[in-house]
Design an enzyme around this catalytic site. Structure first.
Site, PDB file in Angstrom:
ATOM      1  CE  LYS B 133      -3.838   1.789   2.830  1.00 29.02           C
ATOM      2  NZ  LYS B 133      -4.629   1.535   4.053  1.00 29.02           N
ATOM      3  CB  SER B 217      -7.700   3.294   2.969  1.00 30.24           C
ATOM      4  OG  SER B 217      -6.941   2.671   3.967  1.00 30.24           O
ATOM      5  CB  SER B 241      -8.161   0.488   5.673  1.00 31.09           C
ATOM      6  OG  SER B 241      -8.927   1.668   5.716  1.00 31.09           O
TER       7      SER B 241
END
Lengths: 562, 562
Positions: B133, B217, B241
């Site tokens: 990420k 996310s 997330s």
């Protein structure tokens, strides 16, 4: 008028605690003043005890538990002996907030009956009296935490159904383990003080030298255990509150990392401030007694009952590894390496503490261990982070609790008032800075593997626990030696080393590191400090309690046998 | 003028990411629109790959590591295959922020040389490509975290020496383990969103149904892994997330309790908010791949490098105990007991999720396990606590980072603006309320030992991960199913179960729990959701990652084999 009301409330509470002492245990003769007789431990308190009571109360918790868990001694006999001695201790130094001897003796009777029925103990603390700092809720008695406004309430709340009924999680676990609870010990209101003073018990003196402070905030614990009115007890530590009273009273005490001993359901100051969490740790006369208490609590699986406790049982493998290193080091001392930090760059210790550090250093070196100099990241930064966290709410919590009764705080308490509250962004910045400091310190620790010769970083670091021995009242100016450890969340044990000797620990002129150092050193008075316990702090990395407890036993016994 | 500036900056950055894709890997044909072709996984993306590339990229991380750590496959061949497939994935759904294939192939060459020299792998992830990420700092590339203002800076700081040099702790550990890093995946700026949208990559679509969101996310991770452009990667989770993108993309993903995987040195939103800590967890196509990644990281002893990681190694004994329970339960299913919560009392799940829950329940019951109804303390309270913590700073942090460039946040981001900061006392009250909620929930969990028949409380609880399958853009209104788990700090895994079938998951009228439930249900559109992955969440107590990973493997395989 208001002043009269809170004073009267405090006086009544103080008297009711004294009244809970049975007539037969009251000291009839006038107690000599502190200047006439500084030390009321040993021969003085023994005068009021019979030989059997002395025999029982002068063993350490570990040895007592050996006898009470095997049925050699009854819980009742042991409990009565400690109730008697605790009653004497309180009369000598004002160390108790709550006395519940009758309930204790009833509990002890039940334990004896259990042993008779089952031919085995209820748990590893069967029949062992344990004292508790007055933050733990115990059924049948109050918790005032030194606040007049908490008298007759539950943490300041009137008519709360939990009052005198609710028990803290640690209390529940201690009962499961077979411990006998019989008294709660004095604290400074706010808990943010290295002395023990409040409007209820007034002041708790150091029993080894009553001119001096017993430390704080677990001060009643320190004083009571030093007088052997308790074989061991539990305090709390957010900036040194277990270690300071332990070291001021010549005891062992551990500040574990957060998340090992359950705080659930205990009263606290500034509850909900979670940058630096207050933690619970035991105090006792020997390191092996700390181990017994610490390990016993973990055996209760506190992580199933306290959401902030980590699932880390007592790690026998770390204990065994450390014991093996200790044993191997008898032949090959290069197996263990230490570091020593003689001062933190802010305040140098007084001569007795400097001497205690030298004694430990020499002992370790004579044993053949490598002792490197500890030159860590700035402790000043650590002190600033601690102070920032302690002052987030600008004093709102403690002001509120003093305000319930309108009482006047003692001058030592340094209570903030009317300061602005920190904002979420301010607090976040401190949290980030704290983490960065922890990381920097961790990297420094890792880097010592280059210097130790063991292939590992240092096993433990030795430094002062305070700049002074048990302090002269109102003269505690620098708690940084302990509070930085709370910022780091390290596991730290204090170890008794020696006592102040006015003929050795001379007040010789020296240069100062700065204003705080000058002030601290000018406060050193060899005559007044004479006889006070002087010890050191030994800290390990985060969550290294098993290792530190074994090393405390090793270092403590090595130092005391020289 | 200002608007032009940030748009131009964002466009340049977007283009530079596309430019990092080698010419040979660019898709030349027009990509069909989402309404023409919803699903670009499987046959569609395979069109652009050769059979060997398909063979490599369609194994799970576990199976790939078996081949790369034994020398059966080279790191270079595997890395090139994944780089190619990731490049395709990005062109299909905009899932990458950073592409560094050249560096990856260089690293892979070094790994192959290492294997050739030493006849053994560098570590358990030798030669395994891992995606990250875009919160993790990797040398040579930027971290924008979706903020235009971070382009060309270090976390928004201009001329910071760490820029393109500094690496996050997890990155260092992954390199030690032999993993190959090759791309960083898209996130919504602020990270506080169940979709992945920002002004740089614009929007990341769900590859199984491009009409829908990929989640957030860690949305780029979810989309990339679903397209098999990565065999596994690391996301972060403060309110769901990791779990949301995992479940939206038909993957497994774990939200571990805080203190297991090192967050040290990663960028974050609202850093320093420490009531609910964001945590790192892996996402992958199989539960055994999550285990591989999780266990490998713990093998690096992250507690020596991240001050917030607890010293809890991978506990093989818990893994073995759980595996033994699973094996025994083939003969005696009463060894394991589950609970199911069909809804949280706030928003009932859409028909596909209700069906997924029923499938899991029936599967477990058919296997003979007891499945009790989960009736916990109010999840509404949990949701309120989560929202309170997320909003402590009134939006100051995210406003600051949007403000660097002056960019306009996407509407989904719900960015607070001009709200007052919470004070230290406000925050402390939330912390206390959170702890009390955790304690209450813990007591409820303990109480289920009366109901399971195993002598223990339930082993795991199954509930929705979201009220819907991969959501229709802008329609994510209730993240409570995941965020309450963050409040509790429980270990939670999402498990893929099925896909939406418009012919089965009908939009039948029902009564509503309240306004939010009504809104959510009215948003259900069987036609649009058709084909979207639908899974469930399975959570365990705090720090029970070993157990949950084994149970996820068991439950996941049981469900998929029916």
């Amino acid at each position: 008028m208001a002043i009269t009301a809170w004073k009267s409330l405090a006086n009544t509470k103080r008297q009711s605690t004294l009244d809970a002492i049975p007539e037969k245990w009251r000291i009839q003769e006038p107690i000599p003043s502190a200047s006439e007789l500084r030390d009321v431990t040993g021969p003085y308190i023994q005068k009021f005890l019979n030989p059997r009571e002395i025999e029982i109360t002068e063993l350490d918790a570990y040895a007592i538990a050996e006898k009470t868990t095997t049925g050699e001694w009854t819980a009742v006999e042991v409990t009565e002996a400690f109730c008697h001695r605790a009653a004497l201790a309180h009369q000598l130094v004002n160390c108790l907030h709550e006395i519940f001897f009758d309930a204790a003796i009833e509990d002890a009777k039940r334990l004896d009956a259990y042993f008779a029925d089952h031919k085995k103990p209820l748990g590893p603390l069967h029949g062992l009296p344990i004292s508790l700092k007055d933050q733990f809720h115990v059924k049948g008695v109050e918790t005032t935490m030194g606040y007049v406004g908490w008298i007759g309430t539950f943490q300041g709340l009137k008519d709360d159904p939990r009052s005198r009924v609710f028990e803290s999680e640690l209390v529940r676990e201690l009962r499961n383990l077979g411990a006998v609870l019989y008294c709660k010990t004095s604290v400074p209101s706010t808990l943010m003080c290295g002395e023990t003073v409040n409007n209820i018990i007034t002041y708790t003196n150091n029993p080894k030298n009553r001119l001096l402070a017993c430390g704080g905030s677990s001060g009643g614990e320190g004083a009571l255990i030093a007088l052997k009115g308790s074989p061991g007890g539990f305090g709390t530590d957010i900036g040194g509150s277990v270690r300071i009273p332990a070291v001021f009273n010549g005891l062992f005490g551990i500040r574990p990392s957060a998340g090992r001993i359950p705080y659930e359901g205990a009263a606290n100051s500034m509850d909900g401030q979670n940058t630096i969490l207050s933690v619970i740790g035991p105090l006792a006369g020997t390191a092996r007694s700390l181990q017994l208490l610490f390990k016993a609590v973990l055996g209760q699986q506190p992580w199933l009952y306290d959401p902030l406790v980590h699932e880390i049982p007592w790690r026998g493998e770390i204990e065994q590894e450390t014991r093996a290193l200790v044993e191997q080091s008898a032949k090959d001392p290069s197996k263990l390496a230490f570091a020593i930090m003689k001062h933190d760059g802010i305040v140098k210790p007084h001569p007795p503490i400097a001497r205690a550090l030298d004694m430990v250093e020499k002992t370790l070196e004579q044993l053949g261990h490598k002792v490197i100099e500890w030159t860590p990241p700035s402790h000043k930064t650590g002190v600033e982070l601690a102070n920032a966290a302690y002052n987030f709410d600008g004093g709102a919590d403690v002001q509120y609790h003093f305000g319930i009764s309108g009482e006047q705080p003692a001058p030592q308490l340094l209570v903030a008032s009317g300061l602005p509250q920190k904002s979420a962004s301010d607090i976040a910045r401190v949290n980030v800075a704290k983490r960065e400091y922890q990381k920097l310190y961790m990297e420094y620790w890792n880097s010592t593997s280059e210097l130790t010769g063991t292939g590992r970083p240092v096993d433990a670091v030795i430094c002062p626990a305070a700049p002074h021995a048990a302090v002269i009242p109102t003269q505690y100016t620098h708690v940084g030696y302990t509070s930085v450890i709370n910022v780091l969340d390290y596991s730290s044990v204090v170890i008794p080393v020696t006592t102040v000797d006015k003929n050795v620990d001379l007040n010789v002129p020296r240069e100062y590191l700065g204003e705080l150092d000058e002030q601290s050193y000018k406060n050193y008075d060899a005559d007044v400090y004479d006889g006070a316990p002087a010890g050191v702090q030994m800290f390990g990395r985060r969550l290294q309690e098993e290792k530190m407890l074994v090393l405390a036993e090793y270092v403590g016994s090595a130092v005391s046998s020289r």
